[in-house]
Scaffold this motif. Structure first.
Motif, PDB file in Angstrom:
ATOM      1  N   VAL A  53       2.362  -3.966   8.664  1.00  0.00           N
ATOM      2  CA  VAL A  53       1.676  -5.203   9.038  1.00  0.00           C
ATOM      3  C   VAL A  53       2.037  -6.272   8.019  1.00  0.00           C
ATOM      4  O   VAL A  53       1.974  -6.006   6.812  1.00  0.00           O
ATOM      5  CB  VAL A  53       0.144  -5.003   9.072  1.00  0.00           C
ATOM      6  CG1 VAL A  53      -0.575  -6.324   9.292  1.00  0.00           C
ATOM      7  CG2 VAL A  53      -0.237  -3.996  10.153  1.00  0.00           C
ATOM      8  N   PRO A  54       2.444  -7.467   8.458  1.00  0.00           N
ATOM      9  CA  PRO A  54       2.786  -8.531   7.501  1.00  0.00           C
ATOM     10  C   PRO A  54       1.661  -8.756   6.494  1.00  0.00           C
ATOM     11  O   PRO A  54       0.484  -8.775   6.846  1.00  0.00           O
ATOM     12  CB  PRO A  54       2.982  -9.754   8.400  1.00  0.00           C
ATOM     13  CG  PRO A  54       3.390  -9.189   9.731  1.00  0.00           C
ATOM     14  CD  PRO A  54       2.621  -7.902   9.865  1.00  0.00           C
ATOM     15  N   THR A 105     -13.911  -4.300   1.431  1.00  0.00           N
ATOM     16  CA  THR A 105     -12.739  -3.981   2.245  1.00  0.00           C
ATOM     17  C   THR A 105     -12.835  -4.651   3.608  1.00  0.00           C
ATOM     18  O   THR A 105     -11.836  -5.129   4.147  1.00  0.00           O
ATOM     19  CB  THR A 105     -12.595  -2.457   2.412  1.00  0.00           C
ATOM     20  OG1 THR A 105     -12.493  -1.846   1.127  1.00  0.00           O
ATOM     21  CG2 THR A 105     -11.356  -2.112   3.216  1.00  0.00           C
ATOM     22  N   ARG A 106     -14.034  -4.695   4.173  1.00  0.00           N
ATOM     23  CA  ARG A 106     -14.199  -5.395   5.449  1.00  0.00           C
ATOM     24  C   ARG A 106     -13.840  -6.861   5.302  1.00  0.00           C
ATOM     25  O   ARG A 106     -13.130  -7.423   6.141  1.00  0.00           O
ATOM     26  CB  ARG A 106     -15.638  -5.256   5.952  1.00  0.00           C
ATOM     27  CG  ARG A 106     -15.928  -6.170   7.141  1.00  0.00           C
ATOM     28  CD  ARG A 106     -17.275  -5.924   7.740  1.00  0.00           C
ATOM     29  NE  ARG A 106     -17.648  -6.985   8.670  1.00  0.00           N
ATOM     30  CZ  ARG A 106     -18.529  -6.834   9.653  1.00  0.00           C
ATOM     31  NH1 ARG A 106     -19.095  -5.658   9.853  1.00  0.00           N
ATOM     32  NH2 ARG A 106     -18.837  -7.846  10.437  1.00  0.00           N
ATOM     33  N   ALA A 107     -14.338  -7.503   4.245  1.00  0.00           N
ATOM     34  CA  ALA A 107     -14.036  -8.923   4.041  1.00  0.00           C
ATOM     35  C   ALA A 107     -12.538  -9.144   3.877  1.00  0.00           C
ATOM     36  O   ALA A 107     -11.976 -10.120   4.415  1.00  0.00           O
ATOM     37  CB  ALA A 107     -14.789  -9.436   2.812  1.00  0.00           C
ATOM     38  N   THR A 108     -11.861  -8.249   3.159  1.00  0.00           N
ATOM     39  CA  THR A 108     -10.412  -8.372   2.976  1.00  0.00           C
ATOM     40  C   THR A 108      -9.692  -8.180   4.306  1.00  0.00           C
ATOM     41  O   THR A 108      -8.722  -8.878   4.616  1.00  0.00           O
ATOM     42  CB  THR A 108      -9.906  -7.343   1.955  1.00  0.00           C
ATOM     43  OG1 THR A 108     -10.600  -7.541   0.718  1.00  0.00           O
ATOM     44  CG2 THR A 108      -8.415  -7.489   1.712  1.00  0.00           C
ATOM     45  N   GLY A 109     -10.176  -7.228   5.112  1.00  0.00           N
ATOM     46  CA  GLY A 109      -9.579  -7.013   6.426  1.00  0.00           C
ATOM     47  C   GLY A 109      -9.742  -8.214   7.331  1.00  0.00           C
ATOM     48  O   GLY A 109      -8.805  -8.592   8.061  1.00  0.00           O
ATOM     49  N   GLU A 110     -10.906  -8.835   7.311  1.00  0.00           N
ATOM     50  CA  GLU A 110     -11.127 -10.037   8.118  1.00  0.00           C
ATOM     51  C   GLU A 110     -10.211 -11.166   7.671  1.00  0.00           C
ATOM     52  O   GLU A 110      -9.669 -11.913   8.493  1.00  0.00           O
ATOM     53  CB  GLU A 110     -12.588 -10.469   8.026  1.00  0.00           C
ATOM     54  CG  GLU A 110     -13.568  -9.563   8.761  1.00  0.00           C
ATOM     55  CD  GLU A 110     -13.432  -9.660  10.277  1.00  0.00           C
ATOM     56  OE1 GLU A 110     -12.746 -10.585  10.771  1.00  0.00           O
ATOM     57  OE2 GLU A 110     -13.997  -8.800  10.968  1.00  0.00           O
ATOM     58  N   ALA A 111     -10.026 -11.289   6.361  1.00  0.00           N
ATOM     59  CA  ALA A 111      -9.125 -12.328   5.849  1.00  0.00           C
ATOM     60  C   ALA A 111      -7.696 -12.072   6.309  1.00  0.00           C
ATOM     61  O   ALA A 111      -6.951 -13.012   6.651  1.00  0.00           O
ATOM     62  CB  ALA A 111      -9.199 -12.370   4.322  1.00  0.00           C
ATOM     63  N   LEU A 112      -7.286 -10.790   6.336  1.00  0.00           N
ATOM     64  CA  LEU A 112      -5.939 -10.443   6.802  1.00  0.00           C
ATOM     65  C   LEU A 112      -5.778 -10.808   8.272  1.00  0.00           C
ATOM     66  O   LEU A 112      -4.761 -11.414   8.665  1.00  0.00           O
ATOM     67  CB  LEU A 112      -5.690  -8.953   6.590  1.00  0.00           C
ATOM     68  CG  LEU A 112      -4.368  -8.402   7.132  1.00  0.00           C
ATOM     69  CD1 LEU A 112      -3.184  -9.025   6.392  1.00  0.00           C
ATOM     70  CD2 LEU A 112      -4.335  -6.881   7.023  1.00  0.00           C
ATOM     71  N   LEU A 113      -6.754 -10.460   9.104  1.00  0.00           N
ATOM     72  CA  LEU A 113      -6.671 -10.782  10.531  1.00  0.00           C
ATOM     73  C   LEU A 113      -6.627 -12.288  10.750  1.00  0.00           C
ATOM     74  O   LEU A 113      -5.866 -12.788  11.590  1.00  0.00           O
ATOM     75  CB  LEU A 113      -7.865 -10.170  11.279  1.00  0.00           C
ATOM     76  CG  LEU A 113      -7.929  -8.638  11.330  1.00  0.00           C
ATOM     77  CD1 LEU A 113      -9.206  -8.187  12.013  1.00  0.00           C
ATOM     78  CD2 LEU A 113      -6.715  -8.073  12.049  1.00  0.00           C
ATOM     79  N   ASN A 114      -7.444 -13.026  10.004  1.00  0.00           N
ATOM     80  CA  ASN A 114      -7.437 -14.489  10.133  1.00  0.00           C
ATOM     81  C   ASN A 114      -6.083 -15.068   9.751  1.00  0.00           C
ATOM     82  O   ASN A 114      -5.579 -15.997  10.402  1.00  0.00           O
ATOM     83  CB  ASN A 114      -8.537 -15.098   9.266  1.00  0.00           C
ATOM     84  CG  ASN A 114      -9.930 -14.804   9.789  1.00  0.00           C
ATOM     85  OD1 ASN A 114     -10.109 -14.550  10.979  1.00  0.00           O
ATOM     86  ND2 ASN A 114     -10.923 -14.829   8.913  1.00  0.00           N
ATOM     87  N   ALA A 115      -5.487 -14.538   8.680  1.00  0.00           N
ATOM     88  CA  ALA A 115      -4.188 -15.038   8.241  1.00  0.00           C
ATOM     89  C   ALA A 115      -3.109 -14.780   9.284  1.00  0.00           C
ATOM     90  O   ALA A 115      -2.141 -15.553   9.404  1.00  0.00           O
ATOM     91  CB  ALA A 115      -3.792 -14.377   6.917  1.00  0.00           C
ATOM     92  N   LEU A 116      -3.280 -13.706  10.057  1.00  0.00           N
ATOM     93  CA  LEU A 116      -2.304 -13.368  11.097  1.00  0.00           C
ATOM     94  C   LEU A 116      -2.713 -13.931  12.462  1.00  0.00           C
ATOM     95  O   LEU A 116      -2.043 -13.662  13.466  1.00  0.00           O
ATOM     96  CB  LEU A 116      -2.154 -11.846  11.187  1.00  0.00           C
ATOM     97  CG  LEU A 116      -1.616 -11.154   9.930  1.00  0.00           C
ATOM     98  CD1 LEU A 116      -1.656  -9.640  10.084  1.00  0.00           C
ATOM     99  CD2 LEU A 116      -0.196 -11.629   9.635  1.00  0.00           C
ATOM    100  N   ASP A 117      -3.802 -14.701  12.480  1.00  0.00           N
ATOM    101  CA  ASP A 117      -4.315 -15.301  13.717  1.00  0.00           C
ATOM    102  C   ASP A 117      -4.524 -14.231  14.789  1.00  0.00           C
ATOM    103  O   ASP A 117      -4.152 -14.395  15.950  1.00  0.00           O
ATOM    104  CB  ASP A 117      -3.349 -16.377  14.225  1.00  0.00           C
ATOM    105  CG  ASP A 117      -4.002 -17.297  15.271  1.00  0.00           C
ATOM    106  OD1 ASP A 117      -5.244 -17.404  15.257  1.00  0.00           O
ATOM    107  OD2 ASP A 117      -3.263 -17.872  16.097  1.00  0.00           O
TER     108      ASP A 117
END
Length: 292
Positions: free
Chosen positions: A253-254, A195-207
């Protein structure tokens, strides 16, 4: 000492970090552990441990061999279970490994009802990060994993059942009212969490690069979010009660909600008790057979 006992001594020293602690965990004397390591080194014909101050540590060869020893022991246990389960699955053993969200919120009721129907099964549960669980699976130290999709290195992984799972961003009402993806504190699990890795990917995608607070368990993340410490990405299964009570609300959140189905994963060959648990799981609401 048998070869199995020697291998177990090596693996326990690798896990425990010392002969003394390994002896305590194995309920034997320190001299017995040392003798097992010496005998194993003679058999392998390379040093497996070396002096480290007043104690010992594994050599590079010992560390490499310990990885194989772990798998050998896992396969040995799996083979014993398969042989015994063939005679009576109701007296068999099943080792379940689950990510913390599944272990805390998804499985307790399922496992309780399973043991009500099959009280003679030796059921064992370990809860941890995705990284930890797939390491157990690779070493054949787990018969059934409940988590995300198995990684490519999971070997003979077989997805037996799936269940819908949505990841949503949640926060306490006051935090949600002023939510800013770039500024609101982001609550996250420890390294190795899927879940942490998925959250980091989400934040990166949203810059987005908000301040982060790392916590050691899914329960702690949810509790801190409900206390107003920040927002987090979490399985809706884990916060259903909080959402109902109003302690938490979903934040738009987008890119969310994210569909990340639960997977029930076994090895290619299922011991009888494991097959019993998989069938029981498929009788529970929401679970369905995996598509081939």
């Amino acid at each position: 000492m048998t070869t199995v006992a020697r291998l177990r001594a090596l693996v326990t020293v690798a896990d425990a970090g010392s002969v003394r602690e390994a002896a305590r965990r194995l309920t034997v004397t320190e001299s017995a552990v040392s003798a097992a390591l010496s005998a194993l080194a003679r058999e392998v014909r390379v040093p497996l441990v070396e002096r480290d101050g007043r104690g010992v540590r594994l050599t590079a060869s010992g560390q490499a061999y310990a990885g194989y020893a772990r798998t050998i022991l896992g396969l040995h246990e799996e083979g014993l279970a398969a042989a015994r389960d063939d005679r009576d699955p109701e007296r068999g053993r099943v080792r379940v490994a689950a990510v913390s969200t599944a272990g805390d919120y998804l499985l307790p009721g399922v496992l309780a009802s399973f043991l009500t129907h099959h009280p003679g099964v030796d059921l064992r549960l370990e809860v941890g990060s995705s990284e930890r669980l797939w390491a157990l699976f690779a070493a054949h130290e787990a018969d059934l994993v409940i988590g995300g999709r198995p990684p490519g290195h999971a070997g003979d992984a077989r997805i037996c059942a799936t269940r819908p799972n949505l990841l949503v961003v949640v926060a306490a009402p006051a935090q949600a009212a002023g939510f800013d993806i770039g500024r609101t504190r982001w609550l996250q699990r420890e390294a190795g969490s899927g879940t942490r890795a998925t959250g980091e990917a989400l934040l990166n995608a949203l810059d987005a690069n908000p301040p982060r607070l790392t916590l050691g368990s899914g329960g702690a993340v949810v509790a801190c979010a409900a206390a107003g410490l920040g927002a987090t990405l979490v399985s809706r299964d884990a916060v259903a009660r909080h959402l109902k009570d109003g302690d938490l609300v979903e934040v738009a959140v987008p890119g969310t909600p994210l569909r990340r189905p639960w997977h029930a994963v076994t090895h290619g060959s299922q011991p009888g008790a494991t097959a019993l648990l998989v069938r029981h799981l498929l009788d529970r609401e929401g679970w369905r057979p995996a598509q081939r």
